[in-house]
Design a protein around this motif. Structure first.
Motif, PDB file in Angstrom:
ATOM      1  N   PHE A  23     141.904  62.441  10.422  1.00 31.06           N
ATOM      2  CA  PHE A  23     141.829  61.902   9.063  1.00 31.06           C
ATOM      3  C   PHE A  23     141.417  62.989   8.080  1.00 31.06           C
ATOM      4  O   PHE A  23     141.922  63.063   6.964  1.00 31.06           O
ATOM      5  CB  PHE A  23     140.843  60.738   9.034  1.00 31.06           C
ATOM      6  CG  PHE A  23     140.709  60.067   7.704  1.00 31.06           C
ATOM      7  CD1 PHE A  23     141.613  59.103   7.304  1.00 31.06           C
ATOM      8  CD2 PHE A  23     139.670  60.383   6.840  1.00 31.06           C
ATOM      9  CE1 PHE A  23     141.497  58.468   6.073  1.00 31.06           C
ATOM     10  CE2 PHE A  23     139.535  59.754   5.616  1.00 31.06           C
ATOM     11  CZ  PHE A  23     140.454  58.799   5.236  1.00 31.06           C
ATOM     12  N   LYS A  24     140.503  63.847   8.538  1.00 27.07           N
ATOM     13  CA  LYS A  24     140.028  64.952   7.701  1.00 27.07           C
ATOM     14  C   LYS A  24     140.944  66.172   7.796  1.00 27.07           C
ATOM     15  O   LYS A  24     140.625  67.234   7.284  1.00 27.07           O
ATOM     16  CB  LYS A  24     138.600  65.325   8.101  1.00 27.07           C
ATOM     17  CG  LYS A  24     137.613  64.206   7.815  1.00 27.07           C
ATOM     18  CD  LYS A  24     136.226  64.543   8.313  1.00 27.07           C
ATOM     19  CE  LYS A  24     135.278  63.390   8.021  1.00 27.07           C
ATOM     20  NZ  LYS A  24     133.944  63.636   8.582  1.00 27.07           N
ATOM     21  N   GLU A  25     142.075  66.000   8.504  1.00 28.54           N
ATOM     22  CA  GLU A  25     143.107  67.027   8.678  1.00 28.54           C
ATOM     23  C   GLU A  25     142.582  68.288   9.346  1.00 28.54           C
ATOM     24  O   GLU A  25     142.993  69.400   9.032  1.00 28.54           O
ATOM     25  CB  GLU A  25     143.804  67.310   7.347  1.00 28.54           C
ATOM     26  CG  GLU A  25     144.483  66.071   6.813  1.00 28.54           C
ATOM     27  CD  GLU A  25     145.244  66.279   5.525  1.00 28.54           C
ATOM     28  OE1 GLU A  25     145.405  67.433   5.090  1.00 28.54           O
ATOM     29  OE2 GLU A  25     145.683  65.268   4.966  1.00 28.54           O
ATOM     30  N   SER A  31     146.439  62.929  16.033  1.00 31.62           N
ATOM     31  CA  SER A  31     147.363  62.355  15.064  1.00 31.62           C
ATOM     32  C   SER A  31     148.671  62.001  15.751  1.00 31.62           C
ATOM     33  O   SER A  31     149.214  62.799  16.511  1.00 31.62           O
ATOM     34  CB  SER A  31     147.633  63.362  13.941  1.00 31.62           C
ATOM     35  OG  SER A  31     148.604  62.878  13.053  1.00 31.62           O
ATOM     36  N   ARG A  32     149.158  60.791  15.516  1.00 37.45           N
ATOM     37  CA  ARG A  32     150.498  60.371  15.931  1.00 37.45           C
ATOM     38  C   ARG A  32     151.149  59.774  14.706  1.00 37.45           C
ATOM     39  O   ARG A  32     150.497  59.088  13.917  1.00 37.45           O
ATOM     40  CB  ARG A  32     150.458  59.303  17.008  1.00 37.45           C
ATOM     41  CG  ARG A  32     150.197  59.778  18.404  1.00 37.45           C
ATOM     42  CD  ARG A  32     151.456  60.237  19.088  1.00 37.45           C
ATOM     43  NE  ARG A  32     151.334  60.830  20.392  1.00 37.45           N
ATOM     44  CZ  ARG A  32     150.323  60.929  21.194  1.00 37.45           C
ATOM     45  NH1 ARG A  32     149.172  60.448  20.865  1.00 37.45           N
ATOM     46  NH2 ARG A  32     150.405  61.522  22.353  1.00 37.45           N
ATOM     47  N   PHE A  97     137.396  57.166   6.079  1.00 39.94           N
ATOM     48  CA  PHE A  97     137.756  56.830   7.453  1.00 39.94           C
ATOM     49  C   PHE A  97     137.028  55.583   7.929  1.00 39.94           C
ATOM     50  O   PHE A  97     137.625  54.704   8.539  1.00 39.94           O
ATOM     51  CB  PHE A  97     137.465  58.009   8.395  1.00 39.94           C
ATOM     52  CG  PHE A  97     137.857  57.720   9.816  1.00 39.94           C
ATOM     53  CD1 PHE A  97     139.188  57.713  10.190  1.00 39.94           C
ATOM     54  CD2 PHE A  97     136.899  57.437  10.768  1.00 39.94           C
ATOM     55  CE1 PHE A  97     139.563  57.435  11.494  1.00 39.94           C
ATOM     56  CE2 PHE A  97     137.260  57.159  12.070  1.00 39.94           C
ATOM     57  CZ  PHE A  97     138.596  57.157  12.436  1.00 39.94           C
ATOM     58  N   ARG A  98     135.748  55.472   7.639  1.00 39.50           N
ATOM     59  CA  ARG A  98     134.985  54.310   8.109  1.00 39.50           C
ATOM     60  C   ARG A  98     135.519  52.997   7.526  1.00 39.50           C
ATOM     61  O   ARG A  98     135.307  51.932   8.094  1.00 39.50           O
ATOM     62  CB  ARG A  98     133.498  54.478   7.831  1.00 39.50           C
ATOM     63  CG  ARG A  98     133.111  54.498   6.376  1.00 39.50           C
ATOM     64  CD  ARG A  98     131.590  54.615   6.205  1.00 39.50           C
ATOM     65  NE  ARG A  98     131.192  55.097   4.927  1.00 39.50           N
ATOM     66  CZ  ARG A  98     131.259  54.399   3.800  1.00 39.50           C
ATOM     67  NH1 ARG A  98     131.714  53.182   3.811  1.00 39.50           N
ATOM     68  NH2 ARG A  98     130.877  54.938   2.656  1.00 39.50           N
ATOM     69  N   GLU A  99     136.216  53.065   6.390  1.00 43.68           N
ATOM     70  CA  GLU A  99     136.776  51.867   5.766  1.00 43.68           C
ATOM     71  C   GLU A  99     138.088  51.424   6.411  1.00 43.68           C
ATOM     72  O   GLU A  99     138.442  50.252   6.329  1.00 43.68           O
ATOM     73  CB  GLU A  99     137.017  52.108   4.269  1.00 43.68           C
ATOM     74  CG  GLU A  99     135.748  52.329   3.486  1.00 43.68           C
ATOM     75  CD  GLU A  99     136.000  52.768   2.065  1.00 43.68           C
ATOM     76  OE1 GLU A  99     135.224  52.332   1.188  1.00 43.68           O
ATOM     77  OE2 GLU A  99     136.953  53.535   1.805  1.00 43.68           O
TER      78      GLU A  99
END
Length: 116
Positions: A23-25, A31-32, A97-99
């Motif tokens: 998510f933070k790249e 990642s898929r 991300f937590r959301e």
């Protein structure tokens, strides 16, 4: 894992399932992804499939690439249409991300992502 993505506009939808590092790249992140083509305007739903997902905590995000540059664009004029598996719409910022995260223990087949 499978589900549906729905868009009100035609174009290319980029859908991505990520762990927190992804998510933070970060390079070591999971990642898929899937690229989904929406051919007609109006409400259109297309299926997607993501295979080989190990148990863990993930988020699913997607966007409609209205200018076909392969990335989501944020600007003062607005943002390209987007959506997440957990329907979060923060005001004037990107979701955290937590959301959007959820725990995956087994295969999911009823994921719904609405692009708006």
């Amino acid at each position: 894992m499978s589900g549906n993505v729905t868009s009100m506009q035609s174009g290319t939808v980029y859908l991505q399932m990520v762990d927190e590092a992804g998510f933070k790249e970060k390079k070591d992140g999971f990642s898929r992804g899937a690229i989904i083509h929406i051919e007609t305007g109006g409400r259109m739903t297309k299926e997607f499939l993501l295979a080989g997902i190990p148990p863990g905590t993930y988020g699913i995000r997607a966007f409609l690439d209205t200018n076909e540059n392969g990335k989501i664009d944020f600007s003062l004029r607005g943002i390209e249409p987007w959506g997440t598996y957990r329907p979060v719409r923060p005001f004037m910022r990107r979701p955290r991300f937590r959301e959007i995260s959820f725990s995956l223990e087994d295969n999911l087949s009823d994921i719904e992502v609405l692009i708006k």
